[in-house]
Design an enzyme around this catalytic site. Structure first.
Site, mmCIF file in Angstrom:
data_model
loop_
_atom_site.group_PDB
_atom_site.id
_atom_site.type_symbol
_atom_site.label_atom_id
_atom_site.label_comp_id
_atom_site.label_asym_id
_atom_site.label_seq_id
_atom_site.Cartn_x
_atom_site.Cartn_y
_atom_site.Cartn_z
ATOM 1 N N HIS A 1 66.167 -1.022 24.102
ATOM 2 C CA HIS A 1 64.802 -1.040 23.380
ATOM 3 C C HIS A 1 64.492 0.468 22.481
ATOM 4 O O HIS A 1 64.585 1.414 23.421
ATOM 5 C CB HIS A 1 63.680 -1.252 24.320
ATOM 6 C CG HIS A 1 62.533 -1.820 23.554
ATOM 7 N ND1 HIS A 1 61.800 -0.948 22.828
ATOM 8 C CD2 HIS A 1 62.142 -3.049 23.199
ATOM 9 C CE1 HIS A 1 60.750 -1.389 22.293
ATOM 10 N NE2 HIS A 1 60.875 -2.909 22.427
ATOM 11 N N GLU B 1 62.055 1.960 22.500
ATOM 12 C CA GLU B 1 61.081 2.817 23.421
ATOM 13 C C GLU B 1 61.799 3.535 24.441
ATOM 14 O O GLU B 1 61.618 4.766 24.635
ATOM 15 C CB GLU B 1 60.059 2.028 24.025
ATOM 16 C CG GLU B 1 59.055 1.644 23.025
ATOM 17 C CD GLU B 1 58.325 0.441 23.036
ATOM 18 O OE1 GLU B 1 58.416 -0.202 24.405
ATOM 19 O OE2 GLU B 1 57.471 -0.197 22.142
ATOM 20 N N LYS C 1 56.708 -5.122 28.664
ATOM 21 C CA LYS C 1 56.906 -3.421 28.828
ATOM 22 C C LYS C 1 56.312 -2.889 29.903
ATOM 23 O O LYS C 1 56.179 -3.738 31.118
ATOM 24 C CB LYS C 1 56.245 -3.051 27.345
ATOM 25 C CG LYS C 1 56.803 -3.550 26.206
ATOM 26 C CD LYS C 1 56.296 -2.766 24.851
ATOM 27 C CE LYS C 1 56.955 -3.613 23.817
ATOM 28 N NZ LYS C 1 56.922 -3.034 22.589
ATOM 29 N N GLY D 1 54.219 -3.035 17.388
ATOM 30 C CA GLY D 1 52.736 -2.894 17.712
ATOM 31 C C GLY D 1 51.874 -2.544 16.902
ATOM 32 O O GLY D 1 50.834 -1.903 17.202
ATOM 33 N N SER E 1 55.668 -7.358 16.301
ATOM 34 C CA SER E 1 54.335 -7.888 15.586
ATOM 35 C C SER E 1 54.509 -9.245 15.438
ATOM 36 O O SER E 1 53.865 -9.887 14.602
ATOM 37 C CB SER E 1 53.718 -7.106 14.432
ATOM 38 O OG SER E 1 53.414 -5.678 14.819
ATOM 39 N N ASN F 1 58.415 -9.392 26.071
ATOM 40 C CA ASN F 1 58.638 -7.893 26.573
ATOM 41 C C ASN F 1 57.237 -7.446 27.185
ATOM 42 O O ASN F 1 56.540 -7.196 26.254
ATOM 43 C CB ASN F 1 59.400 -7.178 25.872
ATOM 44 C CG ASN F 1 59.832 -5.910 26.172
ATOM 45 O OD1 ASN F 1 59.457 -5.626 27.469
ATOM 46 N ND2 ASN F 1 59.889 -4.899 25.348
ATOM 47 N N GLU G 1 64.501 -5.175 15.771
ATOM 48 C CA GLU G 1 63.166 -4.543 15.896
ATOM 49 C C GLU G 1 63.022 -3.505 15.361
ATOM 50 O O GLU G 1 63.206 -2.459 15.703
ATOM 51 C CB GLU G 1 62.860 -4.570 17.249
ATOM 52 C CG GLU G 1 63.020 -5.537 18.231
ATOM 53 C CD GLU G 1 62.144 -5.430 19.412
ATOM 54 O OE1 GLU G 1 61.179 -6.318 19.874
ATOM 55 O OE2 GLU G 1 62.058 -4.528 20.374
HETATM 56 P P1 13P Z 1 54.986 -6.077 19.864
HETATM 57 O O1 13P Z 1 55.411 -7.588 19.512
HETATM 58 O O2 13P Z 1 53.745 -5.676 20.632
HETATM 59 O O3 13P Z 1 55.077 -5.559 18.263
HETATM 60 O O4 13P Z 1 56.374 -5.589 20.500
HETATM 61 C C1 13P Z 1 57.859 -5.887 20.024
HETATM 62 C C2 13P Z 1 58.721 -5.353 20.866
HETATM 63 O O5 13P Z 1 58.750 -3.884 20.948
HETATM 64 C C3 13P Z 1 59.277 -6.397 21.957
HETATM 65 O O6 13P Z 1 60.220 -5.542 22.603
#
Ligand code: 13P
Length: 247
Positions: A94, A96, A10, A170, A210, A8, A164
């Site tokens: 997601h 976010e 983002k 992150g 992560s 992803n 997640e």
């Molecule tokens: P990270 O791998 O950067 O922690 O992000 C995970 C994520 O939100 C994937 O959708």
């Protein structure tokens, strides 16, 4: 079941990022990855990355879609548009988007159903916040999100679930193997109750948060973990290739 390594990107990536797909293609060329490979770039790059990935094992997906087929929704992208641009899947719900755009599980379910209606695989994301985790509410939060977000008639062919934990995204933090196993087992049980025991075992459950080349093998060895949804480490072909190799 064949695992999935999904990236992803983002809100990262410009035209020049096509070079990362070319590099990933080169890295995977002549290898037979033990997993399916999917990259979900921003909507602006779906078409160029799908063109660049053509003829390789790399599939391209979107990061979100609207629940409507078309219409007055300024700034939104429909599942049909993603499909038309070369996507085969789309992430919905997601954390976010749940946080930044106030998406509820009801919205997420409608998006997943819209995606499936267009022939896209819906990757439905679930996960608790740090406060929920610390309050011991992980399983109830994940259950509520699963119940509310899973598309009607979900099958292994149409739907993927991604767990997640918001606090692991992150942050460099990951849950323990026991915690991941407990949540994935609970998701599998929830899927059984909502579909059937047979179908539930065909629905892939990804872990995200992560994931890196250095911890991917350990995470992927956990029961009921059928792949990874990777943010930061999917942006560089070398890192993502390392995760693919660990599947
Ligand atoms: P990270 O791998 O950067 O922690 O992000 C995970 C994520 O939100 C994937 O959708």
């Amino acid at each position: 079941m064949k695992p999935l390594a999904a990236g992803n990107w983002k809100m990262n990536g410009l035209k020049a990022s096509v070079s990362e797909i070319m590099a990933l293609k080169d890295r995977l060329d002549g290898t037979a990855p033990a997993c399916d490979v999917l990259i979900c770039p921003p909507a602006t790059l779906v078409m160029s990355l799908a063109d660049a990935a053509a003829g390789s094992v790399i599939q391209i997906g979107g990061q979100d879609c609207h629940s409507a087929v078309s219409g007055p929704h300024t700034g939104d992208v429909s599942a049909a548009m993603l499909k038309d641009a070369g996507a085969s899947a789309v992430i919905v719900g997601h954390s976010e988007r749940r946080a930044d755009h106030g998406e509820t599980s009801e919205t997420v379910k409608a998006k997943a159903q819209a995606a499936i209606a267009e022939g896209l695989v819906a990757i439905v994301c679930l996960g608790e916040t740090l406060a929920e985790h610390e309050a011991g509410d992980t399983l109830s939060v994940v259950h509520a999100q699963l119940n509310g977000s899973l598309p009607d008639g979900a099958t292994g062919a149409t739907t993927i679930v991604a767990y997640e934990p918001v606090w692991a995204i992150g942050s460099g933090l990951t849950p323990t193997a026991e915690q991941v196993a407990e949540v994935h087992q609970a998701i599998r049980a929830g899927l059984s109750a909502m579909t059937s025991a047979e179908e539930a075992h065909l629905i892939r459950i990804l872990y995200g948060g992560s994931v890196k080349p250095s911890n991917a093998a350990e995470l992927m060895a956990i029961d009921n973990v059928n792949g990874a949804l990777v943010g930061g480490a999917s942006l560089k072909a070398d890192d993502f290739a390392g995760i693919i190799a660990a599947m």
